[in-house]
Design a protein around this motif. Structure first.
Motif, PDB file in Angstrom:
ATOM      1  N   ARG A 209       0.831  -1.205   0.000  1.00 32.33           N
ATOM      2  CA  ARG A 209       0.000   0.000   0.000  1.00 32.33           C
ATOM      3  C   ARG A 209       0.864   1.253   0.000  1.00 32.33           C
ATOM      4  N   SER A 210       0.233   2.386  -0.341  1.00 34.35           N
ATOM      5  CA  SER A 210       0.951   3.657  -0.401  1.00 34.35           C
ATOM      6  C   SER A 210       0.535   4.567   0.758  1.00 34.35           C
ATOM      7  N   SER A 211       1.528   5.180   1.395  1.00 34.56           N
ATOM      8  CA  SER A 211       1.264   6.121   2.491  1.00 34.56           C
ATOM      9  C   SER A 211       1.110   7.545   1.985  1.00 34.56           C
ATOM     10  N   ASN A 212       1.393   7.758   0.702  1.00 36.17           N
ATOM     11  CA  ASN A 212       1.394   9.101   0.119  1.00 36.17           C
ATOM     12  C   ASN A 212       2.394  10.002   0.843  1.00 36.17           C
ATOM     13  N   ILE A 213       3.502   9.398   1.284  1.00 37.63           N
ATOM     14  CA  ILE A 213       4.579  10.093   1.997  1.00 37.63           C
ATOM     15  C   ILE A 213       4.006  10.909   3.144  1.00 37.63           C
ATOM     16  N   SER A 214       3.160  10.256   3.939  1.00 35.05           N
ATOM     17  CA  SER A 214       2.482  10.915   5.050  1.00 35.05           C
ATOM     18  C   SER A 214       2.435   9.973   6.247  1.00 35.05           C
ATOM     19  N   ARG A 215       2.773  10.495   7.420  1.00 36.23           N
ATOM     20  CA  ARG A 215       2.700   9.685   8.634  1.00 36.23           C
ATOM     21  C   ARG A 215       1.263   9.247   8.906  1.00 36.23           C
ATOM     22  N   ILE A 216       0.326  10.155   8.723  1.00 33.41           N
ATOM     23  CA  ILE A 216      -1.088   9.825   8.932  1.00 33.41           C
ATOM     24  C   ILE A 216      -1.528   8.772   7.926  1.00 33.41           C
ATOM     25  N   GLY A 217      -1.093   8.954   6.662  1.00 34.37           N
ATOM     26  CA  GLY A 217      -1.443   7.979   5.632  1.00 34.37           C
ATOM     27  C   GLY A 217      -0.893   6.605   5.948  1.00 34.37           C
ATOM     28  N   ALA A 218       0.346   6.537   6.439  1.00 32.77           N
ATOM     29  CA  ALA A 218       0.947   5.255   6.803  1.00 32.77           C
ATOM     30  C   ALA A 218       0.195   4.609   7.951  1.00 32.77           C
ATOM     31  N   ALA A 219      -0.231   5.400   8.929  1.00 34.52           N
ATOM     32  CA  ALA A 219      -0.973   4.867  10.078  1.00 34.52           C
ATOM     33  C   ALA A 219      -2.310   4.275   9.640  1.00 34.52           C
ATOM     34  N   LYS A 220      -3.028   4.999   8.806  1.00 35.78           N
ATOM     35  CA  LYS A 220      -4.337   4.521   8.343  1.00 35.78           C
ATOM     36  C   LYS A 220      -4.199   3.265   7.494  1.00 35.78           C
ATOM     37  N   GLN A 221      -3.208   3.265   6.597  1.00 32.48           N
ATOM     38  CA  GLN A 221      -3.027   2.110   5.718  1.00 32.48           C
ATOM     39  C   GLN A 221      -2.543   0.880   6.480  1.00 32.48           C
ATOM     40  N   ALA A 222      -1.696   1.092   7.474  1.00 29.05           N
ATOM     41  CA  ALA A 222      -1.209  -0.044   8.274  1.00 29.05           C
ATOM     42  C   ALA A 222      -2.353  -0.660   9.075  1.00 29.05           C
ATOM     43  N   GLU A 223      -3.180   0.181   9.691  1.00 34.56           N
ATOM     44  CA  GLU A 223      -4.321  -0.326  10.461  1.00 34.56           C
ATOM     45  C   GLU A 223      -5.289  -1.093   9.554  1.00 34.56           C
ATOM     46  N   ALA A 224      -5.559  -0.536   8.368  1.00 36.31           N
ATOM     47  CA  ALA A 224      -6.463  -1.204   7.426  1.00 36.31           C
ATOM     48  C   ALA A 224      -5.872  -2.519   6.926  1.00 36.31           C
ATOM     49  N   MET A 225      -4.583  -2.510   6.662  1.00 41.17           N
ATOM     50  CA  MET A 225      -3.886  -3.704   6.199  1.00 41.17           C
ATOM     51  C   MET A 225      -4.030  -4.839   7.211  1.00 41.17           C
ATOM     52  N   SER A 239       9.538   4.752   2.963  1.00 41.24           N
ATOM     53  CA  SER A 239       9.809   6.191   2.958  1.00 41.24           C
ATOM     54  C   SER A 239       9.950   6.669   4.404  1.00 41.24           C
ATOM     55  N   ALA A 240      10.514   7.847   4.593  1.00 39.53           N
ATOM     56  CA  ALA A 240      10.979   8.293   5.912  1.00 39.53           C
ATOM     57  C   ALA A 240       9.893   8.344   6.981  1.00 39.53           C
ATOM     58  N   LEU A 241       8.675   8.711   6.622  1.00 41.51           N
ATOM     59  CA  LEU A 241       7.608   8.869   7.607  1.00 41.51           C
ATOM     60  C   LEU A 241       6.838   7.583   7.867  1.00 41.51           C
ATOM     61  N   ASP A 242       7.158   6.537   7.117  1.00 41.03           N
ATOM     62  CA  ASP A 242       6.369   5.304   7.199  1.00 41.03           C
ATOM     63  C   ASP A 242       6.495   4.587   8.541  1.00 41.03           C
ATOM     64  N   ALA A 243       7.712   4.468   9.085  1.00 40.27           N
ATOM     65  CA  ALA A 243       7.896   3.694  10.315  1.00 40.27           C
ATOM     66  C   ALA A 243       7.057   4.249  11.464  1.00 40.27           C
ATOM     67  N   ALA A 244       7.086   5.579  11.638  1.00 41.77           N
ATOM     68  CA  ALA A 244       6.309   6.201  12.717  1.00 41.77           C
ATOM     69  C   ALA A 244       4.820   5.997  12.493  1.00 41.77           C
ATOM     70  N   GLY A 245       4.374   6.120  11.246  1.00 42.34           N
ATOM     71  CA  GLY A 245       2.959   5.920  10.942  1.00 42.34           C
ATOM     72  C   GLY A 245       2.534   4.473  11.113  1.00 42.34           C
ATOM     73  N   ILE A 246       3.365   3.549  10.642  1.00 41.35           N
ATOM     74  CA  ILE A 246       3.056   2.120  10.793  1.00 41.35           C
ATOM     75  C   ILE A 246       2.918   1.766  12.266  1.00 41.35           C
ATOM     76  N   LEU A 247       3.817   2.297  13.102  1.00 45.89           N
ATOM     77  CA  LEU A 247       3.759   2.033  14.539  1.00 45.89           C
ATOM     78  C   LEU A 247       2.424   2.489  15.126  1.00 45.89           C
ATOM     79  N   GLU A 248       1.953   3.660  14.723  1.00 46.71           N
ATOM     80  CA  GLU A 248       0.651   4.143  15.193  1.00 46.71           C
ATOM     81  C   GLU A 248      -0.465   3.219  14.729  1.00 46.71           C
ATOM     82  N   GLY A 249      -0.388   2.775  13.462  1.00 47.19           N
ATOM     83  CA  GLY A 249      -1.418   1.878  12.927  1.00 47.19           C
ATOM     84  C   GLY A 249      -1.427   0.535  13.620  1.00 47.19           C
ATOM     85  N   VAL A 250      -0.243   0.010  13.934  1.00 45.62           N
ATOM     86  CA  VAL A 250      -0.117  -1.270  14.637  1.00 45.62           C
ATOM     87  C   VAL A 250      -0.743  -1.171  16.032  1.00 45.62           C
ATOM     88  N   LYS A 251      -0.479  -0.057  16.709  1.00 49.83           N
ATOM     89  CA  LYS A 251      -1.047   0.136  18.053  1.00 49.83           C
ATOM     90  C   LYS A 251      -2.571   0.297  17.988  1.00 49.83           C
TER      91      LYS A 251
END
Length: 329
Positions: A209-225, A239-251
């Motif tokens: 999935r694509s985060s659109n180079i956004s921490r919020i986008g990565a969080a939403k996509q990780a949670e949905a995934m 991409s640089a903001l993905d790890a922080a966003g993925i962590l939020e989505g995982v939580k």
């Protein structure tokens, strides 16, 4: 009485006219002074080369580091960096800035490739006008750019794949987050990563999935995934903001056992690695990219020919290296 009023009015008009004339004369003198100063500066600074660096996003830490590296090298080599970029990631704005930069006739331009035919034409326009163009971070291989300076993105994807396979216990269902489906550097990282995972028994990429180079986008996509795909136990961000966003989505999905791997070393990523929430990150060196680009331009200005690609090494940053104060370089 009326003559007095007329005389008084005439005096006022003369005074006003005199004031306006004085201001006009004063303004003219100031303009002449400014013109003389500009001509003097231009005469004094003919040896200074002006280089435009167009960022993907003006205040993004990655690009600010690249600017610092370019500034430091430029100061030593008699160049001046004009740094600009969109406030938020917006490729059409990058194209407009490139077009404006060409019109300003700098000595060279550093740009990120955005994989667009119209962008290729603009780069060609700059070359036709004698303005050398070097791509940084992401290449524009179909254009007439003189060189690319940045990560070997396919190799970085391979590096991520090898790291993950080594860390995991012989198997893994993997979710992948890329910054953009259109960015060539993201495509190459995914391509390199796939080449390793596809050859590793027990491992499978189940979602991209694509985060659109956004921490919020990565969080939403990780949670949905995680809610839509069963059994994912590893998520990789490219991409640089993905790890922080993925962590939020995982939580948010309450799947804290998922192992997270990221890209680059933003402060939030470093903290998450130190706390054991992110396993590791593949780290680029934007400061070195900026410095290397300026050194290449210096060679070019001295009449030397440039090779087409100049790769800057990446390294792995994990908790062990941070604890021992190492960078993995």
């Amino acid at each position: 009485m009326s003559n007095r009023k007329w005389s008084f009015g005439l005096i006022v008009l003369v005074l006003i006219f005199g004031y306006v004339l004085l201001r006009f004369f004063s303004s003219t003198v100031k303009v002449d002074d400014l013109v003389q100063q500009m001509e003097q500066n231009n005469t004094e600074n003919t040896s200074i080369k002006h280089v435009v660096l167009i960022a993907q996003e003006l205040d993004n830490p990655f690009w600010r580091e690249m600017q610092q590296g370019a500034d430091e090298a430029a100061a030593k080599l008699g160049m001046k960096i004009d740094y600009m970029g969109p406030i938020r990631i917006h490729p059409p704005e990058q194209m407009k800035l490139l077009e404006k930069s060409i019109a300003a006739r700098p000595d060279a331009i550093l740009v990120q490739g955005i994989n667009d035919p119209d962008y290729d034409l603009l780069i060609g326009k700059a070359i036709d006008q004698g303005i050398p163009v070097i791509t940084v971070d992401a290449d524009e291989p179909g254009s007439r750019r003189l060189a690319y300076v940045g990560t070997d993105n396919r190799e970085a994807g391979i590096q991520m794949g090898k790291l993950l396979v080594k860390d995991a216990d012989g198997s893994g269902r993997i979710g992948v987050m890329i910054g953009s489906e259109l960015a060539d550097n993201q495509r190459l990282r995914l391509e390199g990563f796939r080449s390793i995972i596809s050859a590793a028994p027990g491992f499978e990429i189940v979602d991209v999935r694509s985060s659109n180079i956004s921490r919020i986008g990565a969080a939403k996509q990780a949670e949905a995934m995680l809610s839509e795909r069963s059994g994912i136990d590893i998520i990789v961000g490219f991409s640089a903001l993905d790890a922080a966003g993925i962590l939020e989505g995982v939580k948010a999905a309450r799947k804290e056992a998922v192992r997270i791997y990221g890209f680059d070393d933003l402060e939030t990523t470093r903290k998450s690695i130190a706390q054991g929430e992110v396993m590791a990150s593949i780290v680029q060196q934007p400061r070195e990219m900026g410095a290397q680009s300026i050194h290449l331009l210096d060679q070019l200005f001295k009449g030397k020919k440039l090779s087409a690609q100049h790769f800057i090494d990446t390294y792995i940053l994990d908790r062990e290296q941070m604890e021992f104060g190492g960078s993995g370089r």
